[in-house]
Design a protein around this motif. Structure first.
Motif, PDB file in Angstrom:
ATOM      1  N   GLN A   1       0.821  -1.216   0.000  1.00 14.09           N
ATOM      2  CA  GLN A   1       0.000   0.000   0.000  1.00 14.09           C
ATOM      3  C   GLN A   1       0.857   1.269   0.000  1.00 14.09           C
ATOM      4  O   GLN A   1       0.573   2.217  -0.734  1.00 14.09           O
ATOM      5  CB  GLN A   1      -0.915  -0.023   1.227  1.00 14.09           C
ATOM      6  N   VAL A   2       1.909   1.292   0.799  1.00  7.75           N
ATOM      7  CA  VAL A   2       2.766   2.477   0.884  1.00  7.75           C
ATOM      8  C   VAL A   2       3.507   2.694  -0.434  1.00  7.75           C
ATOM      9  O   VAL A   2       3.592   3.815  -0.941  1.00  7.75           O
ATOM     10  CB  VAL A   2       3.752   2.359   2.069  1.00  7.75           C
ATOM     11  N   GLN A   3       4.017   1.620  -1.017  1.00  9.54           N
ATOM     12  CA  GLN A   3       4.735   1.748  -2.288  1.00  9.54           C
ATOM     13  C   GLN A   3       3.817   2.262  -3.395  1.00  9.54           C
ATOM     14  O   GLN A   3       4.212   3.123  -4.186  1.00  9.54           O
ATOM     15  CB  GLN A   3       5.342   0.397  -2.687  1.00  9.54           C
ATOM     16  N   LEU A   4       2.594   1.733  -3.449  1.00 11.98           N
ATOM     17  CA  LEU A   4       1.659   2.197  -4.476  1.00 11.98           C
ATOM     18  C   LEU A   4       1.238   3.640  -4.231  1.00 11.98           C
ATOM     19  O   LEU A   4       1.127   4.428  -5.174  1.00 11.98           O
ATOM     20  CB  LEU A   4       0.430   1.284  -4.543  1.00 11.98           C
ATOM     21  N   SER A   5       1.031   4.004  -2.977  1.00 13.35           N
ATOM     22  CA  SER A   5       0.642   5.386  -2.694  1.00 13.35           C
ATOM     23  C   SER A   5       1.764   6.349  -3.102  1.00 13.35           C
ATOM     24  O   SER A   5       1.491   7.445  -3.599  1.00 13.35           O
ATOM     25  CB  SER A   5       0.283   5.567  -1.221  1.00 13.35           C
ATOM     26  N   ARG A   6       3.004   5.942  -2.951  1.00 11.43           N
ATOM     27  CA  ARG A   6       4.132   6.774  -3.401  1.00 11.43           C
ATOM     28  C   ARG A   6       4.175   6.847  -4.923  1.00 11.43           C
ATOM     29  O   ARG A   6       4.430   7.905  -5.491  1.00 11.43           O
ATOM     30  CB  ARG A   6       5.446   6.226  -2.861  1.00 11.43           C
ATOM     31  N   ARG A   7       3.936   5.723  -5.583  1.00 17.27           N
ATOM     32  CA  ARG A   7       3.928   5.697  -7.054  1.00 17.27           C
ATOM     33  C   ARG A   7       2.911   6.681  -7.600  1.00 17.27           C
ATOM     34  O   ARG A   7       3.165   7.358  -8.593  1.00 17.27           O
ATOM     35  CB  ARG A   7       3.616   4.275  -7.539  1.00 17.27           C
ATOM     36  N   TRP A   8       1.749   6.753  -6.957  1.00 16.61           N
ATOM     37  CA  TRP A   8       0.669   7.613  -7.428  1.00 16.61           C
ATOM     38  C   TRP A   8       0.592   8.943  -6.686  1.00 16.61           C
ATOM     39  O   TRP A   8      -0.323   9.719  -6.920  1.00 16.61           O
ATOM     40  CB  TRP A   8      -0.663   6.882  -7.318  1.00 16.61           C
ATOM     41  N   SER A   9       1.518   9.209  -5.793  1.00 17.25           N
ATOM     42  CA  SER A   9       1.548  10.469  -5.015  1.00 17.25           C
ATOM     43  C   SER A   9       0.207  10.734  -4.341  1.00 17.25           C
ATOM     44  O   SER A   9      -0.410  11.790  -4.511  1.00 17.25           O
ATOM     45  CB  SER A   9       1.928  11.651  -5.916  1.00 17.25           C
TER      46      SER A   9
ATOM     47  N   SER B   1      -2.314   9.550  -0.647  1.00 13.32           N
ATOM     48  CA  SER B   1      -2.297   9.033   0.710  1.00 13.32           C
ATOM     49  C   SER B   1      -2.587   7.529   0.727  1.00 13.32           C
ATOM     50  O   SER B   1      -3.465   7.059  -0.004  1.00 13.32           O
ATOM     51  CB  SER B   1      -3.363   9.762   1.537  1.00 13.32           C
ATOM     52  N   PRO B   2      -1.881   6.778   1.578  1.00 16.55           N
ATOM     53  CA  PRO B   2      -2.227   5.362   1.736  1.00 16.55           C
ATOM     54  C   PRO B   2      -3.675   5.178   2.193  1.00 16.55           C
ATOM     55  O   PRO B   2      -4.308   4.178   1.875  1.00 16.55           O
ATOM     56  CB  PRO B   2      -1.248   4.865   2.806  1.00 16.55           C
ATOM     57  N   ARG B   3      -4.207   6.154   2.925  1.00 10.93           N
ATOM     58  CA  ARG B   3      -5.603   6.070   3.379  1.00 10.93           C
ATOM     59  C   ARG B   3      -6.581   6.077   2.204  1.00 10.93           C
ATOM     60  O   ARG B   3      -7.654   5.485   2.296  1.00 10.93           O
ATOM     61  CB  ARG B   3      -5.915   7.233   4.322  1.00 10.93           C
ATOM     62  N   THR B   4      -6.219   6.733   1.115  1.00 13.64           N
ATOM     63  CA  THR B   4      -7.072   6.719  -0.073  1.00 13.64           C
ATOM     64  C   THR B   4      -7.197   5.301  -0.602  1.00 13.64           C
ATOM     65  O   THR B   4      -8.293   4.852  -0.942  1.00 13.64           O
ATOM     66  CB  THR B   4      -6.512   7.656  -1.156  1.00 13.64           C
TER      67      THR B   4
END
Length: 60
Positions: free
Chosen positions: A8-16, A18-21
């Protein structure tokens, strides 16, 4: 090493975003497909790329 899964954290960084999204999208049953293995959420790279392709927009 080539990554075939993102957490989740890696994908949230890829897409800029929030992990909460991503958490909300899973709860709403939207967003890319994911795996839940032993309490861990993983996104397969092929599912991420398919989601990106399905949501790409052309300019103009």
């Amino acid at each position: 090493m080539i990554l075939s899964h993102l957490n989740q954290v890696q994908l949230s960084r890829r897409w800029s975003m929030s992990p909460r999204t991503l958490e909300r999208w899973r709860w709403e049953k939207t967003g890319p497909r994911y795996l839940k293995i032993g309490g861990r959420v993983l996104y397969r790279l092929q599912d991420i790329e398919a989601y990106e392709a399905a949501h790409s927009r052309e300019l103009g």
